[in-house]
Design a protein around this motif. Structure first.
Motif, PDB file in Angstrom:
ATOM      1  N   ALA A  11       0.124  -8.317 -15.574  1.00 44.21           N
ATOM      2  CA  ALA A  11       0.401  -6.929 -15.205  1.00 44.21           C
ATOM      3  C   ALA A  11      -0.370  -6.525 -13.948  1.00 44.21           C
ATOM      4  CB  ALA A  11       0.047  -6.005 -16.366  1.00 44.21           C
ATOM      5  N   HIS A  12      -1.610  -6.998 -13.827  1.00 42.49           N
ATOM      6  CA  HIS A  12      -2.405  -6.675 -12.637  1.00 42.49           C
ATOM      7  C   HIS A  12      -1.821  -7.345 -11.389  1.00 42.49           C
ATOM      8  CE1 HIS A  12      -4.960  -4.890 -15.491  1.00 42.49           C
ATOM      9  NE2 HIS A  12      -5.800  -5.870 -15.699  1.00 42.49           N
ATOM     10  N   ILE A  13      -1.298  -8.565 -11.552  1.00 43.27           N
ATOM     11  CA  ILE A  13      -0.638  -9.231 -10.413  1.00 43.27           C
ATOM     12  C   ILE A  13       0.575  -8.409  -9.970  1.00 43.27           C
ATOM     13  CG2 ILE A  13       0.774 -11.242  -9.791  1.00 43.27           C
ATOM     14  CD1 ILE A  13      -1.182 -12.955 -11.429  1.00 43.27           C
ATOM     15  N   GLY A  14       1.309  -7.881 -10.937  1.00 38.92           N
ATOM     16  CA  GLY A  14       2.415  -6.995 -10.596  1.00 38.92           C
ATOM     17  C   GLY A  14       1.956  -5.812  -9.772  1.00 38.92           C
ATOM     18  N   ASP A  15       0.800  -5.224 -10.119  1.00 34.97           N
ATOM     19  CA  ASP A  15       0.258  -4.099  -9.345  1.00 34.97           C
ATOM     20  C   ASP A  15      -0.048  -4.521  -7.904  1.00 34.97           C
ATOM     21  OD1 ASP A  15       0.412  -2.625 -11.647  1.00 34.97           O
ATOM     22  OD2 ASP A  15      -1.726  -2.732 -12.121  1.00 34.97           O
ATOM     23  N   CYS A  16      -0.587  -5.747  -7.747  1.00 32.43           N
ATOM     24  CA  CYS A  16      -0.887  -6.232  -6.393  1.00 32.43           C
ATOM     25  C   CYS A  16       0.387  -6.330  -5.553  1.00 32.43           C
ATOM     26  CB  CYS A  16      -1.569  -7.598  -6.467  1.00 32.43           C
ATOM     27  SG  CYS A  16      -3.254  -7.573  -7.125  1.00 32.43           S
ATOM     28  N   TYR A  17       1.435  -6.844  -6.144  1.00 28.12           N
ATOM     29  CA  TYR A  17       2.693  -6.978  -5.407  1.00 28.12           C
ATOM     30  C   TYR A  17       3.315  -5.620  -5.108  1.00 28.12           C
ATOM     31  CZ  TYR A  17       2.637 -12.039  -6.246  1.00 28.12           C
ATOM     32  OH  TYR A  17       2.313 -13.370  -6.268  1.00 28.12           O
ATOM     33  N   VAL A  18       3.159  -4.664  -6.009  1.00 30.54           N
ATOM     34  CA  VAL A  18       3.672  -3.314  -5.754  1.00 30.54           C
ATOM     35  C   VAL A  18       3.004  -2.729  -4.514  1.00 30.54           C
ATOM     36  CG1 VAL A  18       3.613  -0.939  -6.626  1.00 30.54           C
ATOM     37  CG2 VAL A  18       4.412  -2.783  -8.104  1.00 30.54           C
ATOM     38  N   LYS A  19       1.692  -2.957  -4.370  1.00 29.03           N
ATOM     39  CA  LYS A  19       0.988  -2.441  -3.192  1.00 29.03           C
ATOM     40  C   LYS A  19       1.546  -3.020  -1.903  1.00 29.03           C
ATOM     41  CE  LYS A  19      -3.567  -1.203  -5.031  1.00 29.03           C
ATOM     42  NZ  LYS A  19      -3.736   0.029  -4.253  1.00 29.03           N
ATOM     43  N   GLN A  20       2.105  -4.221  -1.998  1.00 34.58           N
ATOM     44  CA  GLN A  20       2.666  -4.889  -0.811  1.00 34.58           C
ATOM     45  C   GLN A  20       4.177  -4.693  -0.700  1.00 34.58           C
ATOM     46  OE1 GLN A  20       1.373  -8.898  -1.692  1.00 34.58           O
ATOM     47  NE2 GLN A  20      -0.584  -8.622  -0.618  1.00 34.58           N
ATOM     48  N   ASN A  21       4.743  -3.813  -1.587  1.00 34.08           N
ATOM     49  CA  ASN A  21       6.193  -3.551  -1.601  1.00 34.08           C
ATOM     50  C   ASN A  21       7.016  -4.813  -1.874  1.00 34.08           C
ATOM     51  OD1 ASN A  21       5.791  -0.822  -1.048  1.00 34.08           O
ATOM     52  ND2 ASN A  21       5.774  -1.183   1.167  1.00 34.08           N
ATOM     53  N   ARG A  22       6.457  -5.739  -2.608  1.00 33.23           N
ATOM     54  CA  ARG A  22       7.169  -6.965  -2.972  1.00 33.23           C
ATOM     55  C   ARG A  22       7.749  -6.746  -4.379  1.00 33.23           C
ATOM     56  NH1 ARG A  22       2.424 -11.197  -1.529  1.00 33.23           N
ATOM     57  NH2 ARG A  22       3.860 -12.718  -2.485  1.00 33.23           N
TER      58      ARG A  22
END
Length: 636
Positions: A518-529
């Motif tokens: 879930a935290h990896i998902g948050d990282c990708y959201v920050k990068q608009n991925r």
């Protein structure tokens, strides 16, 4: 010349003044005093909050309890939850939730814990009296069970059980409910069984049936209750039963029930790969057990530096010379106590019997963090109470002129224990207090630093959280929670590369751990991925379908990609699993607002405020929508 013999005048030995009490009056006074002391010693626990030491998993965020439902009730009985099959433990929280109006209240939970401990203390006092009278030959030949000295000695032993500081964890910790419920049921089972041998009892079948029923119920609250038959058979042996065959025949049903329970639940608590890494080979298990016994003896004699997690793993303990000496010390002590049936042997047998499931002879999951824990010694303190009662009675009867001095000394020791327990209960007032105390007295506990970091992060103390996580990883590079929590904080700081390294390492260590996905998902959201973020959230939900962060994150990914129906569907699925979760409702309100469905959004935000009256985001959205309602047009 014959010497005249002199007759020596023999002075009579001073005898203790025997003051008698009626049995009912004396028992009432002792039971009342024990219950009152048990409540006073841990009174500060009433103002403790819930902690992040499993209280969230077992109670405040338990989907089978919040909200109460027949579905949740059935699920708790259907199979294990969080690798434990203890349905009666979880169902005991029903009382808390009903009294609190539907959501857990820490004051109510701790009040029930306090009352349960008082009940356990009274039951322990009753058993102590019964078996002390049956086992102690010195008391049988020279003492009176109605003398004041007997009642004072009995009260001394029962008081040690009730207020010793090592009992604090079970009482002051919301999750300690497991030990309390199991102890009440186990001691009731023992009392019922003991009564079946009373000559005045005519109908023994109801008592026997009750004993077996309470025993099974005790194991449904905590598996370690399987040790009860060991304590019972040891008690009868030390009370004078000379036929091992007769004893075994008598207790075959008990061991059959315990064995069946062990077989049925053996697969629920798997020893993880990380736990196996700190275990010793099979030949080292008796050494681990002996070392644990000596550890408990030290903490009972000197009850300072008591913590939630000692970090006393087999691997860590083996670095100390005393670890290798402990088997010889324990073996000599047990042989000396076993050779002669006495109250001292009975006390040692009770102490060891109740600890036996968690001494490390059979590996268990918690050994990854520590073999020893204060809560494991809860019922074993009955044996310590027996030693104190017998010792107190012998001293006051051997030196009757100094009985008053002994009583005053006993009262001073009791007052010291009460004060230590009183202040120890305050250590558990919140997560930060608990873990700061823990790392001060057990600085080698990696899990303590990891939990302290999580508590700091919730208070936005991110610098302190990073430091604590790094210390946890220095102590245990495979501490997956520290990797996951550190990755989350680094992601908040936009240090995405470092964050992803820690999160992926957490997954390598524990592939079924949902949080780092879930935290990896948050990282990708920050990068608009968005596509990669959605896949990470799906991976989290495969491992934990109730993960709120992953549900909200996946719904948001669908929204940003214009898939509004799927976004709403994901939130609805989450609310079926977590119907009282304010964060899910808040996200649902945002979705309704952002898609122009104003009236639905207002209703949902009001629902958020019902669940979380202090939610400022929901209150602000209600004011904004009420003042300037957007047109219900194309989704933004």
């Amino acid at each position: 010349m014959r010497r005249r013999s002199r007759t020596r005048k023999v002075e009579p030995q001073p005898q203790a003044k025997v003051v008698s009490l009626s049995a009912s009056k004396g028992e009432l006074l002792v039971f009342g005093a024990v219950a009152a002391l048990a409540c006073v010693a841990y009174l500060p626990a009433l103002w403790n909050d819930f902690t992040n030491w499993d209280d969230n998993v077992n109670l405040t965020d338990n989907p089978y309890l919040i909200p109460l439902s027949w579905w949740g009730f059935c699920e708790l009985w259907r199979g294990p939850y969080e690798n434990l099959y203890v349905p009666l433990f979880y169902l005991s929280y029903y009382l808390d939730i009903l009294i609190s109006g539907g959501s857990p209240n820490p004051f109510v939970t701790h009040l029930i814990n306090l009352l349960l401990h008082a009940a356990v203390s009274v039951l322990a006092a009753a058993l102590l009296r019964k078996w002390w009278l049956r086992v102690d030959t010195a008391l049988q030949t020279t003492g009176s069970p109605l003398s004041l000295s007997f009642f004072v000695a009995w009260l001394a032993g029962a008081t040690v059980f009730a207020i010793h500081p090592i009992q604090t964890e079970v009482v002051a910790w919301a999750t300690g409910r497991k030990d309390l419920v199991s102890a009440v049921l186990a001691l009731l089972a023992w009392l019922c069984w003991t009564e079946t041998t009373a000559p005045t009892v005519q109908r023994r079948f109801p008592l026997r049936a009750g004993a077996y029923t309470f025993f099974v119920a005790a194991m449904l609250a905590k598996p370690a209750a399987v040790a009860l038959p060991l304590a019972m058979i040891a008690s009868e042996w030390f009370a004078g039963e000379n036929s091992p065959k007769r004893l075994l025949r008598k207790y075959v049903p008990w061991f059959a029930v315990a064995g069946a329970w062990v077989m049925a639940t053996a697969g629920t608590q798997e020893v993880s790969r990380e736990a196996q890494a700190v275990l010793l080979p099979w030949w080292g298990r008796p050494i681990v057990a002996a070392d644990a016994l000596l550890f408990y003896v030290r903490k009972i004699i000197f009850p300072v530096g008591l913590v939630a997690s000692y970090g006393h793993t087999p691997l860590e303990a083996s670095k100390n010379l005393m670890f290798w000496v402990s088997p010889a010390v324990v073996a000599v002590a047990l042989i000396l106590l076993w050779r002669k049936r006495s109250i001292w042997g009975w006390a040692a047998a009770i102490f060891v019997a109740f600890l036996s499931p968690v001494l490390g002879l059979i590996p268990f999951a918690y050994q990854r963090y520590s073999t020893v824990a204060d809560r494991y010694a809860y019922l074993s303190m009955l044996g310590v109470g027996g030693v104190v009662s017998a010792l107190f009675w012998r001293v006051t009867n051997r030196f009757p002129k100094h009985a008053a001095t002994v009583h005053v000394g006993g009262a001073v020791v009791a007052a010291m224990m009460l004060a230590l327990s009183f202040f120890q209960a305050r250590v558990w007032r919140d997560s930060i207090s608990l873990w700061e105390h823990n790392v001060r007295f057990a600085p080698r506990s990696a899990v303590a630093y990891a939990n302290l970091a999580a508590a700091y992060a919730l208070k936005n103390m991110n610098d302190e959280a990073v430091t604590a996580n790094k210390r946890a990883l220095e102590l245990d590079p495979n501490q997956e929670r520290a990797h996951s929590n550190l990755g989350l904080i680094l992601a908040w700081r936009d240090e995405t590369t470092a964050a992803l390294q820690h999160l992926r390492r957490a997954i390598e260590i524990r592939p079924n751990f949902a949080a780092p996905y879930a935290h990896i998902g948050d990282c990708y959201v920050k990068q608009n991925r968005w596509q990669e973020a959605a896949e990470a959230y799906r991976q989290a939900l495969e491992r934990d379908p109730r993960n709120v962060k992953a549900i909200i994150g996946l719904s948001y990914c669908y929204f940003r990609r214009g898939r509004y129906a799927e976004s709403e569907q994901k939130l609805q699925e989450g609310l079926l699993l977590r119907p009282n979760n304010p964060a899910l409702w808040l996200s649902y309100g945002h979705l309704m607002s952002d898609t122009g469905r104003t009236q639905e959004a207002l209703a949902i935000y009001r629902r958020v405020l019902e669940l979380d009256p202090g939610n400022q985001d929901a209150a602000r959205r209600i004011r904004a929508l009420s003042a300037n309602p957007p047109p219900a047009t194309t989704p933004r």
